[in-house]
Design a protein around this motif. Structure first.
Motif, short mmCIF file in Angstrom:
data_model
loop_
_atom_site.label_atom_id
_atom_site.label_comp_id
_atom_site.label_asym_id
_atom_site.label_seq_id
_atom_site.Cartn_x
_atom_site.Cartn_y
_atom_site.Cartn_z
N LYS A 101 29.31 61.85 55.90
CA LYS A 101 28.83 61.31 54.63
C LYS A 101 29.57 60.02 54.28
O LYS A 101 28.96 59.02 53.89
N VAL A 102 30.89 60.03 54.44
CA VAL A 102 31.70 58.85 54.14
C VAL A 102 31.31 57.70 55.08
O VAL A 102 31.12 56.57 54.63
N LEU A 103 31.19 57.98 56.36
CA LEU A 103 30.85 56.93 57.32
C LEU A 103 29.48 56.34 57.03
O LEU A 103 29.29 55.12 57.11
N ILE A 109 32.86 48.72 55.35
CA ILE A 109 34.22 48.86 54.85
C ILE A 109 35.15 49.05 56.05
O ILE A 109 34.86 49.82 56.96
N SER A 110 36.27 48.36 56.06
CA SER A 110 37.12 48.28 57.26
C SER A 110 37.61 49.62 57.76
O SER A 110 37.73 49.82 58.96
N PHE A 111 37.91 50.58 56.87
CA PHE A 111 38.45 51.86 57.36
C PHE A 111 37.42 52.63 58.15
O PHE A 111 37.75 53.53 58.91
N ARG A 112 36.16 52.28 58.00
CA ARG A 112 35.08 52.99 58.70
C ARG A 112 35.31 52.97 60.22
O ARG A 112 35.10 53.94 60.91
N ASP A 113 35.73 51.84 60.73
CA ASP A 113 35.94 51.71 62.18
C ASP A 113 37.20 52.41 62.65
O ASP A 113 37.29 52.84 63.79
#
Length: 114
Positions: A101-103, A109-113
Motif C-alpha cells: 500500500k505504501v509503495l 518519494i525517495s524512500f520508495r526505492d
C-alpha cells in the motif's frame, strides 16, 4: 539529533552504542504522542532485529504514529514504520500488505526505492 546518529552507528558497526542510543531515546521520549517523533524512534529502533529495546514498546510508537498522524503530510512514512514493526513482530502478511500500500501510494518519494 539522536535519530541521525543511530543509523550511522549501525552502518559503522558500533552496535553497542546503537543499542544504548535506542534505549536512551525511548526512555526519554516514549510518552510522546507526536506522530513524527514516534515514527522516527520506531524506524531507528527497528533498523536491526534487536535494538535492545522492548519490541512491544517500539511497535506501540509505530502504531501511535499511524493513529495520530491521519491526514499528516508524512503519513506514508508513519505507515512504513508500522509495516516495519509488523515485519519485526513476525506479522509478515500484515507487513507485506501495508508495505505494498505504501509503495503504491509513494510514487516518486525517495524512500520508495530503498
Amino acid at each position: 539529533r539522536q535519530t541521525f546518529l543511530l543509523p550511522a552507528l549501525v552502518q559503522s558497526g558500533d552496535l553497542e552504542a546503537y543499542r544504548r542510543g535506542c534505549a536512551e531515546m525511548v526512555s526519554r521520549f516514549s510518552a510522546t504522542n507526536d506522530p513524527t517523533i514516534c515514527e522516527r524512534m520506531a524506524k531507528d529502533c527497528l533498523i536491526l532485529a534487536s535494538s535492545g529495546v522492548d519490541l512491544a514498546t517500539i511497535s506501540k510508537l509505530a502504531e501511535t504514529a499511524v493513529a495520530r498522524g491521519q491526514g499528516h503530510a508524512y503519513f506514508l512514512y508513519f505507515e512504513f514504520a508500522k509495516g516495519l514493526a509488523d515485519y519485526r513482530n513476525g506479522r509478515f502478511t500484515d507487513a507485506a500488505d501495508l508495505m505494498r500500500k505504501v509503495l503504491d501510494a509513494a510514487g516518486n518519494i525517495s524512500f520508495r526505492d530503498a
